[in-house]
Design an enzyme around this catalytic site. Structure first.
Site, PDB file in Angstrom:
ATOM      1  N   ASN A  10       0.872  -1.186   0.000  1.00 41.76           N
ATOM      2  CA  ASN A  10       0.000   0.000   0.000  1.00 41.76           C
ATOM      3  C   ASN A  10       0.902   1.228   0.000  1.00 41.76           C
ATOM      4  OD1 ASN A  10      -1.857   2.022   0.424  1.00 41.76           O
ATOM      5  ND2 ASN A  10      -2.152   1.568   2.606  1.00 41.76           N
ATOM      6  N   LYS A  12       0.062   4.320  -0.241  1.00 38.21           N
ATOM      7  CA  LYS A  12      -0.542   5.551   0.315  1.00 38.21           C
ATOM      8  C   LYS A  12      -0.333   6.703  -0.691  1.00 38.21           C
ATOM      9  CE  LYS A  12       0.452   3.663   4.796  1.00 38.21           C
ATOM     10  NZ  LYS A  12       0.052   3.772   6.164  1.00 38.21           N
ATOM     11  N   HIS A  95      -9.649   1.203   4.903  1.00 44.11           N
ATOM     12  CA  HIS A  95      -8.340   1.370   5.562  1.00 44.11           C
ATOM     13  C   HIS A  95      -8.523   2.314   6.754  1.00 44.11           C
ATOM     14  CE1 HIS A  95      -4.195   2.550   6.295  1.00 44.11           C
ATOM     15  NE2 HIS A  95      -3.838   1.452   5.637  1.00 44.11           N
ATOM     16  N   GLU A  97      -6.878   4.702   7.812  1.00 45.78           N
ATOM     17  CA  GLU A  97      -6.675   6.137   7.517  1.00 45.78           C
ATOM     18  C   GLU A  97      -7.926   6.728   6.878  1.00 45.78           C
ATOM     19  OE1 GLU A  97      -2.937   5.701   5.429  1.00 45.78           O
ATOM     20  OE2 GLU A  97      -1.994   5.135   7.315  1.00 45.78           O
ATOM     21  N   GLU A 167      -5.736  -5.183  10.357  1.00 42.50           N
ATOM     22  CA  GLU A 167      -4.667  -4.210  10.580  1.00 42.50           C
ATOM     23  C   GLU A 167      -4.921  -3.477  11.897  1.00 42.50           C
ATOM     24  OE1 GLU A 167      -2.618  -2.844   6.843  1.00 42.50           O
ATOM     25  OE2 GLU A 167      -4.475  -1.726   6.847  1.00 42.50           O
ATOM     26  N   GLY A 173       2.242   1.951  10.798  1.00 50.46           N
ATOM     27  CA  GLY A 173       3.226   3.037  10.720  1.00 50.46           C
ATOM     28  C   GLY A 173       3.896   3.369  12.044  1.00 50.46           C
ATOM     29  N   SER A 213       3.219  -2.474  10.317  1.00 43.38           N
ATOM     30  CA  SER A 213       4.670  -2.496  10.557  1.00 43.38           C
ATOM     31  C   SER A 213       5.343  -3.812  10.146  1.00 43.38           C
ATOM     32  CB  SER A 213       4.971  -2.172  12.023  1.00 43.38           C
ATOM     33  OG  SER A 213       4.582  -0.839  12.307  1.00 43.38           O
TER      34      SER A 213
HETATM   35  C1  PEP Z   1      -0.835   0.154   5.905  1.00 38.49           C
HETATM   36  O1  PEP Z   1      -0.741   1.282   5.432  1.00 38.49           O
HETATM   37  O2  PEP Z   1      -1.833  -0.520   5.674  1.00 38.49           O
HETATM   38  C2  PEP Z   1       0.254  -0.360   6.754  1.00 38.49           C
HETATM   39  C3  PEP Z   1       0.140  -1.564   7.234  1.00 38.49           C
HETATM   40  O3  PEP Z   1       1.330   0.472   6.959  1.00 38.49           O
HETATM   41  P1  PEP Z   1       2.743   0.075   7.658  1.00 38.49           P
HETATM   42  O4  PEP Z   1       3.187  -1.223   7.061  1.00 38.49           O
HETATM   43  O5  PEP Z   1       3.638   1.220   7.334  1.00 38.49           O
HETATM   44  O6  PEP Z   1       2.477  -0.065   9.123  1.00 38.49           O
END
Ligand code: PEP
Length: 253
Positions: A10, A12, A95, A97, A167, A173, A213
């Protein structure tokens, strides 16, 4: 039940279409011969370039969001059919976000899932609890609510055509990651929710990915868990080297 191993990047709001093409050019030789399904959720403006660059490889290109309407007076929004025509085969929906920064509700996300299925885009539904919710013992309640509301009353013939991504918001992040045991336990709970809603057989077919992460160093212990069918990767998917390493680590399990 054998399910596909799936690794989703992803991006972003990173990478122009030129950068996307360069990334794919660097990635492909590193993952030649890999058996996992590799997905890249790229910015809208990079979909057609990325899809063209990935055309001969097994990499699937998709979007990070869409509107639920077929078309209409919705300034700044984008429709499933537009994404499809640009070369997208899947779309991330719900997601954290989108839920938290842009205030997307469970009902809006449900309408998007229905639209994606109707217009033949594979939905990757993201669910997850905040740290406060986990510490307050509400994880299962939150996940059940997010899964039930998004996946209720789907067209019968399309039910198996989706991917779920667990998630935990506190892991996205942040560098913090769920232990493989916690991730497995939570995935098993998500699969139970899918079974209660869609039937055990369908629930056994739906891949459930872990996100938050994920890095080359921690991915192996996650995907070796029974109910973890792959990963959704944010930060570490921006560099072809680390993304390829994640894919290779998964393949080695
Ligand atoms: C994400 O944006 O879905 C995500 C898992 O980000 P990260 O791997 O940076 O934690």
């Amino acid at each position: 039940m054998a399910r596909d191993l799936i690794i989703v990047g992803n991006w972003k709001m990173y990478k122009t279409s030129r950068e996307a093409a360069h990334f794919i050019e660097q990635l492909l030789p590193k993952i030649e011969g890999c058996k996992a399904r590799v997905f890249l959720a790229v910015p809208y403006t990079s979909i057609s370039t990325a899809a063209a660059a990935a055309r001969l490889a097994k990499v699937e290109v998709g979007a990070q969001n869409m509107n639920d309407a077929r078309d209409g007076a919705f300034t700044g929004e984008i429709a499933a059919l537009m994404l499809k025509e640009a070369g997208a085969s899947f779309v991330l929906l719900g997601h954290s976000e989108r839920r938290r920064v842009f205030g997307e509700s469970d009902t809006f996300i449900h309408r998007k899932v229905v639209r994606a299925l109707q217009d033949d885009l594979l939905p990757v539904l993201c669910v997850g609890e905040t740290l406060e919710e986990r510490e307050g013992g509400q994880t299962e309640e939150i996940l059940k609510k997010q899964i039930d509301s998004a996946l209720v009353d789907l067209p019968e013939e399309k039910i198996g055509e989706l991917i779920l991504a667990y998630e935990p918001v506190w892991a996205i992040g942040t560098g913090k990651i769920a232990t493989p045991e916690i991730a497995q336990e939570t995935h098993a709970f998500c699969r139970k929710c899918l079974g209660d809603l869609l039937g055990k057989r369908k629930a056994g077919q739906i891949p459930i990915l872990y996100g938050g992460s994920v890095k080359p160093e921690n991915v192996g212990s996650l995907v070796s868990q029974k109910d973890i069918d792959g990963v959704l990767v944010g930060g570490a998917s921006l560099d072809p080297e680390s993304f390829a390493e994640i894919i290779q680590q998964c393949e080695g399990i």
